[in-house]
Motif scaffolding. Structure first.
Motif, mmCIF file in Angstrom:
data_model
loop_
_atom_site.group_PDB
_atom_site.id
_atom_site.type_symbol
_atom_site.label_atom_id
_atom_site.label_comp_id
_atom_site.label_asym_id
_atom_site.label_seq_id
_atom_site.Cartn_x
_atom_site.Cartn_y
_atom_site.Cartn_z
ATOM 1 N N SER A 239 0.841 -1.210 0.000
ATOM 2 C CA SER A 239 0.000 0.000 0.000
ATOM 3 C C SER A 239 0.866 1.245 0.000
ATOM 4 O O SER A 239 0.591 2.218 -0.714
ATOM 5 N N TRP A 240 1.914 1.201 0.802
ATOM 6 C CA TRP A 240 2.849 2.329 0.866
ATOM 7 C C TRP A 240 3.513 2.561 -0.491
ATOM 8 O O TRP A 240 3.614 3.701 -0.963
ATOM 9 N N LEU A 241 3.941 1.491 -1.150
ATOM 10 C CA LEU A 241 4.585 1.632 -2.456
ATOM 11 C C LEU A 241 3.606 2.179 -3.493
ATOM 12 O O LEU A 241 3.965 3.040 -4.312
ATOM 13 N N GLU A 246 3.500 5.042 -9.325
ATOM 14 C CA GLU A 246 2.380 4.728 -10.205
ATOM 15 C C GLU A 246 2.426 3.240 -10.571
ATOM 16 O O GLU A 246 3.292 2.805 -11.325
ATOM 17 N N ALA A 247 1.511 2.472 -10.005
ATOM 18 C CA ALA A 247 1.473 1.029 -10.267
ATOM 19 C C ALA A 247 0.076 0.514 -9.994
ATOM 20 O O ALA A 247 -0.742 1.179 -9.352
ATOM 21 N N GLU A 248 -0.191 -0.697 -10.494
ATOM 22 C CA GLU A 248 -1.459 -1.350 -10.234
ATOM 23 C C GLU A 248 -1.207 -2.748 -9.701
ATOM 24 O O GLU A 248 -0.245 -3.417 -10.077
ATOM 25 N N SER A 249 -2.086 -3.184 -8.814
ATOM 26 C CA SER A 249 -1.996 -4.526 -8.255
ATOM 27 C C SER A 249 -2.695 -5.504 -9.185
ATOM 28 O O SER A 249 -3.763 -5.207 -9.735
ATOM 29 N N LEU A 250 -2.103 -6.671 -9.388
ATOM 30 C CA LEU A 250 -2.616 -7.662 -10.330
ATOM 31 C C LEU A 250 -3.150 -8.888 -9.595
ATOM 32 O O LEU A 250 -2.570 -9.348 -8.618
ATOM 33 N N VAL A 263 -6.516 -12.251 -0.562
ATOM 34 C CA VAL A 263 -7.041 -11.060 0.110
ATOM 35 C C VAL A 263 -7.168 -9.946 -0.916
ATOM 36 O O VAL A 263 -6.206 -9.616 -1.613
ATOM 37 N N GLU A 264 -8.373 -9.381 -1.022
ATOM 38 C CA GLU A 264 -8.606 -8.238 -1.914
ATOM 39 C C GLU A 264 -9.147 -7.076 -1.096
ATOM 40 O O GLU A 264 -10.167 -7.199 -0.421
ATOM 41 N N GLU A 265 -8.422 -5.959 -1.140
ATOM 42 C CA GLU A 265 -8.846 -4.779 -0.404
ATOM 43 C C GLU A 265 -8.420 -3.535 -1.176
ATOM 44 O O GLU A 265 -7.236 -3.344 -1.455
ATOM 45 N N LYS A 266 -9.395 -2.725 -1.550
ATOM 46 C CA LYS A 266 -9.145 -1.477 -2.279
ATOM 47 C C LYS A 266 -8.312 -1.727 -3.537
ATOM 48 O O LYS A 266 -7.280 -1.072 -3.769
ATOM 49 N N SER A 267 -8.742 -2.704 -4.341
ATOM 50 C CA SER A 267 -8.071 -3.047 -5.609
ATOM 51 C C SER A 267 -6.625 -3.501 -5.403
ATOM 52 O O SER A 267 -5.788 -3.373 -6.295
ATOM 53 N N GLN A 268 -6.336 -4.013 -4.229
ATOM 54 C CA GLN A 268 -5.010 -4.570 -3.952
ATOM 55 C C GLN A 268 -5.177 -6.059 -3.656
ATOM 56 O O GLN A 268 -5.943 -6.448 -2.776
ATOM 57 N N GLY A 282 4.816 -20.859 5.787
ATOM 58 C CA GLY A 282 4.161 -19.571 5.617
ATOM 59 C C GLY A 282 4.791 -18.767 4.504
ATOM 60 O O GLY A 282 6.017 -18.708 4.380
ATOM 61 N N PHE A 283 3.938 -18.120 3.689
ATOM 62 C CA PHE A 283 4.441 -17.405 2.518
ATOM 63 C C PHE A 283 3.421 -16.345 2.113
ATOM 64 O O PHE A 283 2.209 -16.537 2.248
ATOM 65 N N PHE A 284 3.959 -15.232 1.593
ATOM 66 C CA PHE A 284 3.113 -14.130 1.101
ATOM 67 C C PHE A 284 3.639 -13.701 -0.257
ATOM 68 O O PHE A 284 4.858 -13.642 -0.480
ATOM 69 N N LEU A 285 2.710 -13.391 -1.186
ATOM 70 C CA LEU A 285 3.126 -12.926 -2.508
ATOM 71 C C LEU A 285 2.095 -11.960 -3.076
ATOM 72 O O LEU A 285 0.880 -12.130 -2.877
ATOM 73 N N THR A 286 2.592 -10.962 -3.783
ATOM 74 C CA THR A 286 1.726 -10.029 -4.493
ATOM 75 C C THR A 286 2.432 -9.588 -5.771
ATOM 76 O O THR A 286 3.665 -9.685 -5.874
ATOM 77 N N VAL A 287 1.641 -9.117 -6.755
ATOM 78 C CA VAL A 287 2.178 -8.736 -8.057
ATOM 79 C C VAL A 287 1.729 -7.326 -8.405
ATOM 80 O O VAL A 287 0.541 -6.998 -8.282
ATOM 81 N N LEU A 288 2.666 -6.503 -8.870
ATOM 82 C CA LEU A 288 2.365 -5.141 -9.315
ATOM 83 C C LEU A 288 2.841 -4.953 -10.747
ATOM 84 O O LEU A 288 3.830 -5.552 -11.168
ATOM 85 N N ARG A 289 2.118 -4.109 -11.469
ATOM 86 C CA ARG A 289 2.588 -3.685 -12.789
ATOM 87 C C ARG A 289 2.837 -2.177 -12.764
ATOM 88 O O ARG A 289 1.978 -1.407 -12.355
ATOM 89 N N LYS A 290 4.034 -1.805 -13.197
ATOM 90 C CA LYS A 290 4.417 -0.391 -13.229
ATOM 91 C C LYS A 290 3.685 0.311 -14.366
ATOM 92 O O LYS A 290 3.699 -0.156 -15.504
ATOM 93 N N LYS A 291 3.042 1.403 -14.072
ATOM 94 C CA LYS A 291 2.284 2.126 -15.083
ATOM 95 C C LYS A 291 3.206 2.938 -15.988
ATOM 96 O O LYS A 291 4.336 3.268 -15.618
ATOM 97 N N GLY A 292 2.694 3.263 -17.165
ATOM 98 C CA GLY A 292 3.449 4.110 -18.084
ATOM 99 C C GLY A 292 3.749 3.412 -19.394
ATOM 100 O O GLY A 292 3.653 2.187 -19.509
ATOM 101 N N GLU A 293 4.099 4.200 -20.386
ATOM 102 C CA GLU A 293 4.483 3.689 -21.691
ATOM 103 C C GLU A 293 5.999 3.546 -21.754
ATOM 104 O O GLU A 293 6.731 4.386 -21.231
#
Length: 457
Positions: A239-241, A246-250, A263-268, A282-293
């Protein structure tokens, strides 16, 4: 297992009625899992698969891996099952047919890097980085044994990657963490845990993410993971990042039978593994895509002398037949060695050598000794090795372990000159005839040090 009071309180709030099952799971034996190197090992029979990966399997009990020649040959990697979920993030959000530049930032000892090497295409490039020098040598050894050839191992601080603006298509940041997910596997992690350490880890993770962000190209994918449960090091950091950049959670699609906690919260979107729900730690993973052209950099003619000098025609001819297919590889001469690098990535590799501390790069094929050419151990480990070009001697397990211990070998036949020692048809390394005896060329620093004389073969 006596859990830290603050940790237990937080997990009770997090899991609710499932906490007793979680606590009970921590008292059970740790599952044992491996991931196969299918470019080397094609004949196997394991009854239970790790469901979220193609080549992962559970073992019924933990064997002595040190006494398995296939382990030393890079036929498989011993990896915790939950972390193999990385494959789903890659397959669902990365075009694996493309020629990619991939960074595994916190890579030692090599579990995720060997996994990535199996997923990406042959004309892609993987940079496996480890900030601690001693651990980077272990990482290099494991990447050499895996033998994919399109890997560079580096020993750099995350901030050093600022020199490589928009260089990487994909980044994997398996961040150093408080290790809550390893309590069952590593009891020492329990005694080291504290709320203060959790906060320090979260701050370190934020620094790491900010240090490497600019090296990810617009449109590129960042995969962030930890082996811990708390929100501060996981969702809160993402969330901090997202607030900073500028990025989106996938989203990752999962099979309900996997029991992955999504877990889905506020499009994350984020994904948790718990030992009472998943056969793993125990393990945690998330994916982000950096915005922009993003515009790929234009190809410019080189004005300066290349760091990677091509081998002469005569030197290249000496390597004829050594590889199954020479087309993807450029033969490079460095001092008295000949190496193979991915041909389509030479420009990027040069840039990496100029900006980073490279511990291991390409595949060393041979050493030049006056007029002689000596095959290198890295060649024996190389997935692209054409072993039919060399005499190879198939040995039993006892002889294989003697070879891996650099002991004296008793063979039924002596080779004519150089020969590969193989076990179950997988190369272990080189020997050379010297009169009526054999010289063994297994790396001294990799040899088995435990006593194998009393083993029942």
């Amino acid at each position: 297992m006596i859990l830290p009071e603050a940790f237990e309180k937080r997990m009770k709030e997090k899991l609710g009625n499932a906490f007793p099952a979680f606590q009970q799971a921590l008292e059970e034996d740790t599952p044992v899992s491996i991931r196969l190197n299918c470019k080397k090992w094609k004949v196997f029979n394991f009854p239970q698969t790790v469901p979220w990966t193609t080549d992962g399997f559970y073992l019924e009990k933990r064997p002595k891996f040190t006494l398995d020649p296939l382990f030393h040959a890079g036929a498989y990697y011993v990896q915790e099952a939950s972390s193999m979920f990385l494959e789903q993030a890659f397959k669902q959000h990365v075009d694996l047919e493309e020629s990619l530049n991939v960074l595994d930032l916190c890579a030692a000892p090599g579990g995720k890097s060997t996994h990535l090497a199996s997923l990406i295409s042959e004309d892609s490039l993987l940079v496996s980085n480890e900030v601690i020098k001693s651990r980077s040598s272990i990482l290099a050894e494991n990447m050499c044994k895996w033998g994919s050839g399109n890997v560079l191992v580096t020993n750099n601080d995350p901030k050093d990657f600022n020199r490589l603006a928009e260089f990487f298509d994909v980044m994997v940041v398996d961040a150093p963490c408080s290790g809550e997910g390893m309590f069952r596997k590593d009891p020492g992690a329990v005694t080291e845990w504290s709320e203060e350490n959790v906060k320090l880890c979260a701050q370190r993770q934020q620094r790491i993410l900010m240090d490497v962000w600019d090296a990810l190209r617009p449109g590129g994918v960042l995969i962030y993971s930890t082996c811990t449960y708390n929100q501060l090091e996981n969702e809160d950091n993402i969330s901090w990042l997202l607030d900073q950049k500028e990025a989106e959670s996938l989203k990752i699609e999962t099979d309900p039978q996997w029991n992955v906690t999504a877990v889905e919260e506020k499009s994350q979107y984020s994904y948790h593994f718990y030992p009472h729900q998943n056969k793993g730690e125990g393990f945690f993973l998330t994916v982000l895509r950096k915005k922009g052209e993003w515009q790929p950099p234009s190809t410019k003619k080189k004005s300066k002398k290349s760091l990677l000098q091509k081998a002469s025609k005569q030197e290249q001819q000496a390597l004829n037949g050594w590889l199954k297919n020479e087309d993807p590889w450029a033969f490079i001469k460095h001092k008295d060695t000949l190496k193979a690098f991915p041909k389509e990535k030479l420009t990027q590799i040069e840039k990496l050598y100029k900006n980073l501390r490279v511990v291991y790069g390409g595949t060393e094929l041979a050493e030049l000794k006056r007029k002689n050419i000596r095959p290198s151990h890295q060649l024996a480990m190389f997935q692209s090795l054409n072993k039919e070009n060399f005499q190879h001697l198939e040995v039993d397990k006892k002889t294989a372990l003697q070879f891996l211990s650099k002991g004296d070998l008793q063979l039924h036949e002596l080779p004519k000159d150089w020969a590969l020692i193989t076990f179950e048809e997988i190369p272990l390394g080189w020997v050379k005839r010297a009169g009526n005896r054999l010289n063994t060329y297994y790396p001294k620093e990799w040899r088995i040090r435990m006593d194998i004389s009393s083993e029942n073969y």
